[in-house]
Design an enzyme around this catalytic site. Sequence first.
Site, PDB file in Angstrom:
ATOM      1  N   GLU A  19      70.968 -74.509 -94.426  1.00  0.00           N
ATOM      2  CA  GLU A  19      71.173 -74.331 -92.979  1.00  0.00           C
ATOM      3  C   GLU A  19      71.689 -75.626 -92.371  1.00  0.00           C
ATOM      4  O   GLU A  19      71.241 -76.717 -92.759  1.00  0.00           O
ATOM      5  CB  GLU A  19      69.845 -73.979 -92.287  1.00  0.00           C
ATOM      6  CG  GLU A  19      69.346 -72.590 -92.583  1.00  0.00           C
ATOM      7  CD  GLU A  19      68.288 -72.127 -91.563  1.00  0.00           C
ATOM      8  OE1 GLU A  19      68.150 -72.752 -90.492  1.00  0.00           O
ATOM      9  OE2 GLU A  19      67.612 -71.129 -91.856  1.00  0.00           O
TER      10      GLU A  19
ATOM     11  N   LYS B 113      71.803 -78.697 -90.076  1.00  0.00           N
ATOM     12  CA  LYS B 113      70.745 -79.441 -89.391  1.00  0.00           C
ATOM     13  C   LYS B 113      71.306 -79.965 -88.076  1.00  0.00           C
ATOM     14  O   LYS B 113      72.094 -80.902 -88.050  1.00  0.00           O
ATOM     15  CB  LYS B 113      70.237 -80.604 -90.256  1.00  0.00           C
ATOM     16  CG  LYS B 113      69.055 -81.328 -89.623  1.00  0.00           C
ATOM     17  CD  LYS B 113      68.476 -82.359 -90.574  1.00  0.00           C
ATOM     18  CE  LYS B 113      67.124 -82.875 -90.091  1.00  0.00           C
ATOM     19  NZ  LYS B 113      67.164 -83.536 -88.793  1.00  0.00           N
TER      20      LYS B 113
ATOM     21  N   ARG C 205      57.860 -80.067 -80.159  1.00  0.00           N
ATOM     22  CA  ARG C 205      57.070 -80.362 -81.349  1.00  0.00           C
ATOM     23  C   ARG C 205      55.751 -81.007 -81.027  1.00  0.00           C
ATOM     24  O   ARG C 205      54.803 -80.905 -81.779  1.00  0.00           O
ATOM     25  CB  ARG C 205      57.856 -81.364 -82.183  1.00  0.00           C
ATOM     26  CG  ARG C 205      58.581 -80.770 -83.292  1.00  0.00           C
ATOM     27  CD  ARG C 205      59.468 -81.792 -83.886  1.00  0.00           C
ATOM     28  NE  ARG C 205      58.702 -82.715 -84.696  1.00  0.00           N
ATOM     29  CZ  ARG C 205      59.260 -83.448 -85.638  1.00  0.00           C
ATOM     30  NH1 ARG C 205      60.549 -83.352 -85.847  1.00  0.00           N
ATOM     31  NH2 ARG C 205      58.545 -84.274 -86.336  1.00  0.00           N
TER      32      ARG C 205
ATOM     33  N   GLU D  59      66.703 -75.090 -82.238  1.00  0.00           N
ATOM     34  CA  GLU D  59      67.056 -76.444 -81.821  1.00  0.00           C
ATOM     35  C   GLU D  59      67.916 -76.334 -80.569  1.00  0.00           C
ATOM     36  O   GLU D  59      68.928 -75.624 -80.559  1.00  0.00           O
ATOM     37  CB  GLU D  59      67.813 -77.125 -82.973  1.00  0.00           C
ATOM     38  CG  GLU D  59      67.974 -78.608 -82.830  1.00  0.00           C
ATOM     39  CD  GLU D  59      66.783 -79.425 -83.347  1.00  0.00           C
ATOM     40  OE1 GLU D  59      65.753 -78.854 -83.757  1.00  0.00           O
ATOM     41  OE2 GLU D  59      66.898 -80.665 -83.307  1.00  0.00           O
TER      42      GLU D  59
ATOM     43  N   PHE E 289      66.242 -70.715 -85.646  1.00  0.00           N
ATOM     44  CA  PHE E 289      66.085 -70.702 -87.099  1.00  0.00           C
ATOM     45  C   PHE E 289      64.786 -70.073 -87.586  1.00  0.00           C
ATOM     46  O   PHE E 289      64.576 -69.956 -88.792  1.00  0.00           O
ATOM     47  CB  PHE E 289      66.269 -72.093 -87.710  1.00  0.00           C
ATOM     48  CG  PHE E 289      65.418 -73.195 -87.114  1.00  0.00           C
ATOM     49  CD1 PHE E 289      64.090 -73.320 -87.468  1.00  0.00           C
ATOM     50  CD2 PHE E 289      65.978 -74.110 -86.233  1.00  0.00           C
ATOM     51  CE1 PHE E 289      63.313 -74.337 -86.949  1.00  0.00           C
ATOM     52  CE2 PHE E 289      65.201 -75.137 -85.706  1.00  0.00           C
ATOM     53  CZ  PHE E 289      63.869 -75.250 -86.054  1.00  0.00           C
TER      54      PHE E 289
ATOM     55  N   LYS F 126      65.372 -81.717 -96.369  1.00  0.00           N
ATOM     56  CA  LYS F 126      66.537 -82.109 -95.583  1.00  0.00           C
ATOM     57  C   LYS F 126      67.434 -83.040 -96.378  1.00  0.00           C
ATOM     58  O   LYS F 126      66.973 -83.842 -97.199  1.00  0.00           O
ATOM     59  CB  LYS F 126      66.124 -82.733 -94.251  1.00  0.00           C
ATOM     60  CG  LYS F 126      65.291 -83.960 -94.362  1.00  0.00           C
ATOM     61  CD  LYS F 126      64.661 -84.327 -93.023  1.00  0.00           C
ATOM     62  CE  LYS F 126      63.748 -85.506 -93.205  1.00  0.00           C
ATOM     63  NZ  LYS F 126      62.818 -85.730 -92.108  1.00  0.00           N
TER      64      LYS F 126
END
Length: 586
Positions: A250, A252, A273, A303, A343, A426
């Site tokens: 995916e 980022k 978060r 995001e 996501f 990541k």
Amino acid sequence: MAYMRYEIVAEAYRDMEQAAGRLALVDRMAALLAQTPAALLPTVCYLCQGLIAPEFAGVDLGLAEKLAVRAVAAAAAVGPEQVTAMLRETGDLGQAAEQLLAARGGRPASLQVAEVVGILHQIAAAEGPGSQGRKLDLLAGLLDRATPLEARYLLRLVTKGLRLGVGTPTILDSLALVYAGGRGARPVLERAYNICSDLGRVAAVLAEGGLAAVEGLHVQPGNPVRAMLAQRLSDGPEILAKLGGRCAAEYKYDGVRVQAHRTADGNIELFTRRLERVATQFPDVVELLREGLVPGEAIVEGEVVAFDPAAGELRPFQEVMFRRRKYGIAEAVRDVPVGLFCFELLYADGQDLTTLPYPERRAALAEAIAVSPRLRLTTATEVSSADGLEAAFEQAVTDGCEGLVCKSVSPASVYQAGARGWLWIKLKRDYRTELSDTVDLVVVGAFYGRGRRRGGYGALLLAAYDPAADVFPTVTRCGTGFSDADLAALPARLAPLARGERPARVYAWQEPDVWFEPGMVLEILSAELTLSPNYTAAWGQVKQDAGLAMRFPRFTGRWRDDKSPEDATTTTELIELYRTARRAQR
Ligand code: AMP
């Protein structure tokens, strides 16, 4: 009505502040919880977190230091200038109040926990004209009846300086000891906390129904789920190997993560978060979801990215940060348009999706979002070869993203709330090109400056986070990259966290001039990791009697106020960075 004197809590705070290490902390905390009547257990858990309600409730005591100074003056029957002078001397309003009240003549302990918290809620609720005076009267009244020790912690609580160095994992360990027969039960409690973000609720369910009841808890709109996070690796083939040869790659996106909740009443709330409520900062995102979110009740993650819809281009992180503001929101919405790239779908109309594998959640997400130009799904492609992963990475960077988040597609790929596991990995840049990468480190100490930096701080002692042990081991000291303005602002920014002794969760060999309770996170550019006997990060994990140290670190200018200390780069990530760099040298 359950009774418990507030003094008992204050004494436990005092002992915990002096605890030499984490085990002593857990024991002292457990003793406090064992003494707490079940009905007050949630309240005492919040108090230990430095709160009076779960964090996401956003209860803000809203007390400026100036007002607290006046309340202390009134209770101690001295002038405010005397309080200010004492504050300057001790650097902590709690201690200043303690000393002034002791001089006034101690009161016998009479405050009840329930009563204290009730008054603190009234202070938080006071709004509008005359509210400052009311807050002042309420606090002064409370202090007037407090013992000096109680006053110390009441002030720390209302001025938000109460960081006892007790992280939530430590409180969970203590709860497990007292109510579940041992620390082995912590994972169950941790999972429950991670899906509801409400320590008081977990404690109440545990005390009432035991561990089985805690295991039965589900995600629920209105209670933010703690974010699932990614590990990091730098090498495509290694990522694929780790994920079983296949993954979803995916994009980022470089923006602000939000978790959107639509509750049964149709209301939409956005959480960051750090569990802050930000729907008022992003009314346009709320509107996008009102239009495009299909289920009546849902939890979706994405995001928020600054986005130029005309050009169809993603904009840099700094622009979306401009939207994190209290005032001038309408103008900011106009000047910096944003998009939401979704996501995750964690809940939809009665169904908890967190235990389903990723491919099923992703399919459900596609059903749950009616896409529009500014409401989309993250770009994702399934790859099963190193070349495919490389191509996806190149494309992501070309399209203005930071890199990829590679996600496991295995049957075990559940949503791991609150965990930085290996189901998401990541890949931020091509480390092989010797470009250095950034890490997020926690300030745990400072050294006074010399020469031009005299009178302020010259360098900071920085730590990573070790989630298994819930401690902050040091990795470097850094004095580079700070502008004059940054340097000038540091002492004031750090003052509320300053401590005379090493905080219990900080793990360090050297002695800085000032210690700080872990609280502030900075983004640091790291050039090189080496083994060193002077730093404690990953101690003994790469080599016996050595930790990892970062050479030539540099502050990037990004204060990561959006991250809590527990969100900092972990020691596991550092080990990974170290190994990758070593491989690249060969
Ligand atoms: P980091 O903050 O470096 O640990 O990277 C993880 C963050 O990347 C998440 O918390 C998200 O805010 C962000 N992110 C951007 N795109 C994605 C994506 N497609 N999936 C998951 N997280 C993403």
